[in-house]
Design a protein around this motif. Sequence first.
Motif, mmCIF file in Angstrom:
data_model
loop_
_atom_site.group_PDB
_atom_site.id
_atom_site.type_symbol
_atom_site.label_atom_id
_atom_site.label_comp_id
_atom_site.label_asym_id
_atom_site.label_seq_id
_atom_site.Cartn_x
_atom_site.Cartn_y
_atom_site.Cartn_z
ATOM 1 N N ARG A 22 0.829 -1.408 -0.173
ATOM 2 C CA ARG A 22 0.286 0.342 0.071
ATOM 3 C C ARG A 22 0.810 1.381 -0.057
ATOM 4 N N GLY A 23 0.189 2.413 -0.867
ATOM 5 C CA GLY A 23 0.969 3.152 -0.824
ATOM 6 C C GLY A 23 0.948 4.528 0.462
ATOM 7 N N THR A 24 1.900 5.062 0.632
ATOM 8 C CA THR A 24 1.210 6.130 2.074
ATOM 9 C C THR A 24 0.785 7.201 1.503
ATOM 10 N N ALA A 25 -0.319 8.162 2.410
ATOM 11 C CA ALA A 25 0.084 9.346 1.984
ATOM 12 C C ALA A 25 0.692 10.211 2.792
ATOM 13 N N PHE A 26 0.800 11.622 1.300
ATOM 14 C CA PHE A 26 2.586 12.268 1.997
ATOM 15 C C PHE A 26 2.594 13.342 1.532
ATOM 16 N N LEU A 27 0.989 14.031 0.567
ATOM 17 C CA LEU A 27 0.849 14.944 -0.141
ATOM 18 C C LEU A 27 0.496 16.446 0.419
ATOM 19 N N SER A 28 -0.093 16.117 1.799
ATOM 20 C CA SER A 28 -0.816 17.349 2.083
ATOM 21 C C SER A 28 -0.319 18.631 2.379
ATOM 22 N N TRP A 390 1.678 11.532 -5.878
ATOM 23 C CA TRP A 390 1.790 10.605 -5.447
ATOM 24 C C TRP A 390 2.780 9.324 -4.413
ATOM 25 N N GLY A 391 2.365 8.467 -3.929
ATOM 26 C CA GLY A 391 4.002 7.507 -3.748
ATOM 27 C C GLY A 391 3.797 6.457 -3.853
ATOM 28 N N GLY A 392 4.937 5.394 -3.478
ATOM 29 C CA GLY A 392 5.114 4.444 -4.307
ATOM 30 C C GLY A 392 5.765 3.691 -2.542
ATOM 31 N N ALA A 393 5.016 2.226 -2.899
ATOM 32 C CA ALA A 393 5.196 0.914 -1.906
ATOM 33 C C ALA A 393 6.757 0.673 -1.113
ATOM 34 N N ALA A 394 7.187 1.470 -2.298
ATOM 35 C CA ALA A 394 8.799 0.958 -2.130
ATOM 36 C C ALA A 394 9.711 2.257 -1.188
#
Length: 455
Positions: A22-28, A390-394
């Motif tokens: 799962r990619g995590t939230a990061f853009l706030s 968006w982000g990635g799982a790694a």
Amino acid sequence: MAFTEFDNMPQSVSLNRRSLLRGTAFLSASAALAGMPMGRAAFAKMDGTIWKSVTAAVNEYVDEGKVANMVATLGWGQDDYELINRGTLQLGGMKQADGDTLYRIYSMTKPITGIATMILIDDGKLTLDTPLADILPAFANMKVQKEYDGAITEDNLEPAVRPITIRHLLTHTAGLGYNIVQKGPIQKAYNDAELSPGQVSRMKIPGVSDQTTIKGLAAFADKLAEMPLVYQPGTTWSYSVSLDLMGRVIEVVSGMPFDQFLSKHLFEPCGMDSTYFQVPQAQVARFATNYGILGGNLLPLDPAAASIYLDEPAFPFGGAGLVCSPNDYDKFQRMLVGLGEIDGNRVMSERAVRVGTSNMLPETAITKGTWVEGQLFGAGGRVTGTAFGWGGAAGTAAFADIKSGLRAAMFTQYMPSTEYSIQQDFPKLVLKDLAAMPTAPVKEAAEAAAELVDG
């Protein structure tokens, strides 16, 4: 012409497959970039690196042995990016990571698939509100679980109250599930049906890389249509396999295989010659090893020389399947901030970029209690102000601010991404560096971002 209908559009973790993929939230934090009135010209005469906080974080993570390498690319408009890089492709290796290194970008594939969809909309072959069943008839009469992640029995199923649309697929509001998100009977049903559109390693690690995937996008779509939805379409943001299903939509509508469509209509026009669903053997020397973190130690989860990405995938995973170099991902971002144009090549219309990177959530959908609560969503990526990404799982992360022209991306290889905070910290570090720049509007933007982060 294809966009006239949208003018009034509403604006320490256990090592398992779920935590890995799962990619995590990061853009706030990047929301403050919205309204930034200046572009690259404000910084053209500055000497030395202007990204001191980003550089310090890259150095810290590598020097402390948290990761084998880390690369960041930061640029404005159509100017060349500044490269911040440290470490080697493998622990103890000799080759330095740089802009040509190949990284598993996992869910950073989703914005690419989303923007590719906008090309078809641009050409008038789709609309955001085209019913999915018009393209894939098997999705015409979907059933929905009454109890989320509950039993898959007739007494817990009800008819969908509205059809799934392309908008729903792009914004994770179709009600589709994800075997890395769902629990209980529906997760088991996805696994039994081989609906696992992602890969981690050739090694069969229980709970991590022991799932099999059905062969072919057509078979994936047909089997997925047999699964109940976990939410009514258009009601709730729920991370899902919808961007993988978009791959099948794209190939049916375009009349060509999904991966070939991406190559012809996006990668080649953007000059992205180092983006792959299957890494060629000749490119292994550029490929970084992916590590799993267990008990604070880095363990080679997917060694480059024996990577599962050297094998042909079950199908091109539009949600999490690409390997890409920082150079290539920056070209994708440069095309976005160029409003569809890069190096004199018109890849898509300005309108298509603006719509795809803006809020496309249906008015009926809620985000409360989800990873994107209080924020917006576009074509496969989060939207905060005029920033999209968006982000990635790694552990990778990227965002592009359409108004100011800022392009920012960070690459490394460790799983699960939640083990460290760098993915969430990256946009905050970018904004911290903006605040230190001698330009008042930048300071104001960074101050606004600090309030958002603290809030």
